[in-house]
Write a protein that holds these residues in place. Structure first.
Motif, PDB file in Angstrom:
ATOM      1  N   ASP A  17     -45.065  24.107 -13.390  1.00 21.93           N
ATOM      2  CA  ASP A  17     -44.826  24.159 -14.829  1.00 21.93           C
ATOM      3  C   ASP A  17     -45.290  22.871 -15.512  1.00 21.93           C
ATOM      4  O   ASP A  17     -45.132  21.770 -14.970  1.00 21.93           O
ATOM      5  N   ALA A  18     -45.844  23.004 -16.716  1.00 24.03           N
ATOM      6  CA  ALA A  18     -46.386  21.845 -17.446  1.00 24.03           C
ATOM      7  C   ALA A  18     -45.310  20.807 -17.739  1.00 24.03           C
ATOM      8  O   ALA A  18     -45.566  19.595 -17.701  1.00 24.03           O
ATOM      9  N   GLU A  19     -44.096  21.261 -18.042  1.00 23.64           N
ATOM     10  CA  GLU A  19     -43.006  20.319 -18.327  1.00 23.64           C
ATOM     11  C   GLU A  19     -42.647  19.511 -17.082  1.00 23.64           C
ATOM     12  O   GLU A  19     -42.375  18.307 -17.164  1.00 23.64           O
ATOM     13  N   VAL A  20     -42.627  20.174 -15.925  1.00 25.26           N
ATOM     14  CA  VAL A  20     -42.345  19.479 -14.665  1.00 25.26           C
ATOM     15  C   VAL A  20     -43.426  18.438 -14.385  1.00 25.26           C
ATOM     16  O   VAL A  20     -43.131  17.305 -14.006  1.00 25.26           O
ATOM     17  N   ILE A  21     -44.687  18.828 -14.591  1.00 22.35           N
ATOM     18  CA  ILE A  21     -45.797  17.885 -14.399  1.00 22.35           C
ATOM     19  C   ILE A  21     -45.626  16.682 -15.319  1.00 22.35           C
ATOM     20  O   ILE A  21     -45.829  15.528 -14.926  1.00 22.35           O
ATOM     21  N   GLY A  22     -45.198  16.937 -16.551  1.00 21.54           N
ATOM     22  CA  GLY A  22     -44.955  15.851 -17.501  1.00 21.54           C
ATOM     23  C   GLY A  22     -43.809  14.967 -17.080  1.00 21.54           C
ATOM     24  O   GLY A  22     -43.856  13.737 -17.249  1.00 21.54           O
ATOM     25  N   ASN A  23     -42.749  15.563 -16.524  1.00 25.12           N
ATOM     26  CA  ASN A  23     -41.602  14.772 -16.064  1.00 25.12           C
ATOM     27  C   ASN A  23     -42.010  13.773 -14.990  1.00 25.12           C
ATOM     28  O   ASN A  23     -41.489  12.652 -14.939  1.00 25.12           O
ATOM     29  N   PHE A  24     -42.935  14.183 -14.127  1.00 20.35           N
ATOM     30  CA  PHE A  24     -43.409  13.297 -13.068  1.00 20.35           C
ATOM     31  C   PHE A  24     -44.571  12.413 -13.522  1.00 20.35           C
ATOM     32  O   PHE A  24     -45.098  11.623 -12.735  1.00 20.35           O
ATOM     33  N   LYS A  25     -44.981  12.583 -14.795  1.00 24.88           N
ATOM     34  CA  LYS A  25     -46.078  11.796 -15.378  1.00 24.88           C
ATOM     35  C   LYS A  25     -47.394  11.975 -14.602  1.00 24.88           C
ATOM     36  O   LYS A  25     -48.196  11.045 -14.469  1.00 24.88           O
ATOM     37  N   ILE A  26     -47.583  13.181 -14.069  1.00 27.21           N
ATOM     38  CA  ILE A  26     -48.841  13.512 -13.395  1.00 27.21           C
ATOM     39  C   ILE A  26     -49.850  13.940 -14.465  1.00 27.21           C
ATOM     40  O   ILE A  26     -49.494  14.623 -15.428  1.00 27.21           O
ATOM     41  N   ARG A  27     -51.110  13.582 -14.301  1.00 29.68           N
ATOM     42  CA  ARG A  27     -52.095  13.738 -15.378  1.00 29.68           C
ATOM     43  C   ARG A  27     -53.020  14.941 -15.213  1.00 29.68           C
ATOM     44  O   ARG A  27     -53.897  15.177 -16.040  1.00 29.68           O
ATOM     45  N   VAL A  28     -52.855  15.707 -14.146  1.00 29.71           N
ATOM     46  CA  VAL A  28     -53.725  16.867 -13.909  1.00 29.71           C
ATOM     47  C   VAL A  28     -52.856  18.066 -13.524  1.00 29.71           C
ATOM     48  O   VAL A  28     -51.696  17.903 -13.151  1.00 29.71           O
ATOM     49  N   PRO A  29     -53.409  19.287 -13.619  1.00 33.63           N
ATOM     50  CA  PRO A  29     -52.650  20.464 -13.167  1.00 33.63           C
ATOM     51  C   PRO A  29     -52.325  20.375 -11.676  1.00 33.63           C
ATOM     52  O   PRO A  29     -53.063  19.769 -10.895  1.00 33.63           O
ATOM     53  N   VAL A  30     -51.221  21.020 -11.295  1.00 34.78           N
ATOM     54  CA  VAL A  30     -50.777  21.013  -9.894  1.00 34.78           C
ATOM     55  C   VAL A  30     -50.369  22.435  -9.507  1.00 34.78           C
ATOM     56  O   VAL A  30     -49.719  23.133 -10.285  1.00 34.78           O
ATOM     57  N   SER A  31     -50.748  22.856  -8.329  1.00 30.32           N
ATOM     58  CA  SER A  31     -50.248  24.109  -7.767  1.00 30.32           C
ATOM     59  C   SER A  31     -49.645  23.801  -6.405  1.00 30.32           C
ATOM     60  O   SER A  31     -49.971  22.779  -5.785  1.00 30.32           O
ATOM     61  N   GLY A  32     -48.767  24.689  -5.936  1.00 29.83           N
ATOM     62  CA  GLY A  32     -48.139  24.402  -4.653  1.00 29.83           C
ATOM     63  C   GLY A  32     -47.316  25.566  -4.142  1.00 29.83           C
ATOM     64  O   GLY A  32     -47.153  26.581  -4.811  1.00 29.83           O
ATOM     65  N   PHE A  33     -46.777  25.385  -2.941  1.00 26.29           N
ATOM     66  CA  PHE A  33     -45.863  26.380  -2.384  1.00 26.29           C
ATOM     67  C   PHE A  33     -44.912  25.701  -1.419  1.00 26.29           C
ATOM     68  O   PHE A  33     -45.153  24.583  -0.952  1.00 26.29           O
ATOM     69  N   GLU A  34     -43.821  26.396  -1.125  1.00 22.39           N
ATOM     70  CA  GLU A  34     -42.909  25.978  -0.064  1.00 22.39           C
ATOM     71  C   GLU A  34     -42.428  27.225   0.641  1.00 22.39           C
ATOM     72  O   GLU A  34     -42.043  28.207   0.004  1.00 22.39           O
ATOM     73  N   ILE A  35     -42.462  27.203   1.987  1.00 18.50           N
ATOM     74  CA  ILE A  35     -42.154  28.384   2.779  1.00 18.50           C
ATOM     75  C   ILE A  35     -41.302  27.998   3.980  1.00 18.50           C
ATOM     76  O   ILE A  35     -41.547  26.976   4.629  1.00 18.50           O
TER      77      ILE A  35
END
Length: 543
Positions: free
Chosen positions: A518-536
């Protein structure tokens, strides 16, 4: 971890040994050298050794290992004929009941000594004092106050001039308008009266645990000091006072007793005795040391040791509250004997160790992820509520917190690996992209006992990352490792972007979540690019 700056010219004078020898021995005190320059070194010390927060404390330890001075560092408390008195009112007993104090006379302070004393004070506040709640320390110019002092309570309209100010203000204003007041006012709650220390002339000495009075400010011209510690935990109060007292004695001050409510402060500084079996020492260290050699090693660590029959009685100074039992003494003996003098040996076992099947599977999966272009991360199982829940917008109702954690950064057991990887990305925003990280590890969930599960998480951060990319990574990893094919079903998750999130389904069971962050989560971590991921979750189908 706390860090102290050591100026080599000062340290040489304190220890009595050249700087090159000092630098070789520093790591064997348990000090990690963070930075080394021509004029100084910055070293990291363990919070359970607050006596190493100053150069005089470290110098005392160095003198032992280098053989300059050995044996117990005794706190010599002079009993004066004219006693300095502090009397506690009954009114403080339900607010902040404990107070202990010491006087330090005829010393000399320079700017560096004062800076280190303040740093020591704050380290003790943060550690033993639990951010001033359990204990807080006041260091005062003794010549500015008159005995007897009175530890009492006053209403919030009481006025005095706080430290570093020139105008008198009320306690209410201190709590509401000053930085230190806002930060620590919660300790006192909403009580109508607050603790205060007044001298014989009714002058304010201190408003614990918030701030001292400007009246008692310490400077390079101060030769006599009063140290008072107040708190809600008697042991924390006495521990804090013992460390400050040892530091002042090492700085050249003469310690003098204070009578608090008819009790002499020197009673709190008695050394402890712990019996030690030499057989245990040699068994743990794999050595064959004699009793004399063991005693000498302990004395190099600034302890005392006396042989009594086949045992050794060790004397521990009051400020070494990190030593709890025989195993701690074995560690001290290893340091005194010299870590460099220990040689490895194979254990006398007929069996041969090997990796478990789970470890082999995880290693194989790691190699696959590395082959897919990802870098392996290794984060602590302890993290912060902010990273684990607040930044990721996750529900914290099932949080597992560490009781009385010394650090907010390591206060919660993780129930997910993914937030830690986002934290890694946030610390690498100045590095080039793409950044691709993965981690396999244990996550925890509430239960009796607490349940442990092994999961795999990964993140991909770059301008073109997408759901399609991260799903292809998941499918490639599972198929290559165990020929497993999973399904994804659209879903929602607070950490992931709406419409770009899916549950990972295997054998009709949800085993994880995948999607674009989510864009808000990315902003909270102050990351500057889109991020995708998974956990299994891996248990049940990978092993």
């Amino acid at each position: 971890m706390p860090v102290v700056t050591l100026y080599l010219d000062r340290l040489q004078k304190l220890v009595g040994v050249k700087a090159n020898k000092i630098l070789k021995v520093l790591p064997f005190l348990g000090l990690d050298i963070e930075e080394e320059q021509k004029e100084f070194v910055r070293v990291e010390y363990s919070p359970n050794r607050p006596d190493y927060a100053t150069d005089v404390g470290i110098a005392s330890g160095l003198q032992g290992l280098l053989g300059v001075k050995k044996g117990l560092v005794k706190l010599n408390i002079k009993k004066e004929k004219k006693k300095f008195l502090i009397k506690s009112d009954q009114s403080v007993k339900k607010i902040r009941p404990f107070l202990s104090a010491i006087i330090a006379k005829n010393g000399k302070l320079d700017d560096e000594s004062i800076r280190q004393l303040i740093a020591l004070q704050e380290d003790l506040h943060f550690g033993i004092g639990r951010r001033r709640k359990k204990a807080s320390i006041g260091i005062h110019n003794l010549d500015s106050v008159s005995s007897p002092l009175r530890y009492t309570t006053v209403p919030k309209d009481h006025k005095f001039v706080p430290l570093a100010m020139t105008q008198s203000i009320t306690i209410k204003e201190i709590l509401e308008k000053t930085g230190v007041g806002k930060e620590y006012s919660h300790i006192l709650g909403n009580k109508s009266k607050v603790p205060i220390i007044l001298d014989a002339n009714n002058q304010t000495v201190s408003f614990p645990p918030i701030i001292n009075s400007a009246l008692t400010a310490v400077s390079t011209g101060t030769v006599n000091l009063l140290v008072e510690v107040t708190g809600i935990d008697k042991k924390a109060v006495d521990d804090s006072l013992s460390v400050v007292s040892a530091t002042l004695q090492n700085l050249g001050f003469t310690l003098c007793d204070v009578v608090v409510d008819s009790k002499n402060s020197s009673e709190a500084f008695k050394a402890r005795s712990i019996p030690l079996d030499p057989l245990l020492v040699n068994q743990i260290l794999g050595l064959n040391l004699t009793i004399t050699q063991i005693c000498d090693s302990l004395k190099k660590c600034r302890l005392d040791a006396i042989p009594r029959g086949k045992k050794i009685v060790c004397s521990i100074p009051r400020f070494r509250f990190d030593i709890l039992g025989a195993m701690d003494l074995v560690e001290e003996i290893a340091l005194g004997h010299g870590i460099e003098n220990l040689s490895p040996s194979l254990p006398p076992s007929v069996s041969v160790g090997q990796k478990s099947s789970v470890t082999k599977k995880l290693d194989h999966l790691s190699h696959i992820m590395i082959g897919l272009g990802f870098t392996e991360a290794l984060n602590s199982s302890l993290t912060s509520k902010q990273v684990l829940y607040d930044y990721t917008k996750r529900d914290s109702s099932q949080i597992i917190e560490v009781a009385e954690s010394k650090s907010q950064e390591y206060a919660v057991l993780r129930d997910s690996i993914l937030p830690g990887l986002l934290g890694n990305l946030s610390k690498n925003i100045h590095e080039s992209y793409p950044q691709k990280l993965f981690e396999t590890g244990v996550v925890f969930s509430k239960g009796s006992p607490i349940a442990e599960t092994i999961t795999l998480a990964c993140v991909s951060a770059h301008k073109d990352t997408s759901f399609t990319e991260i799903k292809s990574i998941l499918q490639a990893a599972l198929k290559t490792d165990s020929n497993i094919i999973c399904k994804t079903v659209a879903s929602t998750h607070p950490t992931f972007a709406r419409g770009k999130t899916a549950d990972i389904i295997l054998n009709d069971k949800k085993v994880g979540t995948i999607g674009e962050i989510d864009a808000e989560v990315i902003g909270n971590f102050k990351i500057r690019v889109p991020v995708s991921g998974f956990e299994i979750m891996l248990a049940g189908f990978i092993f």
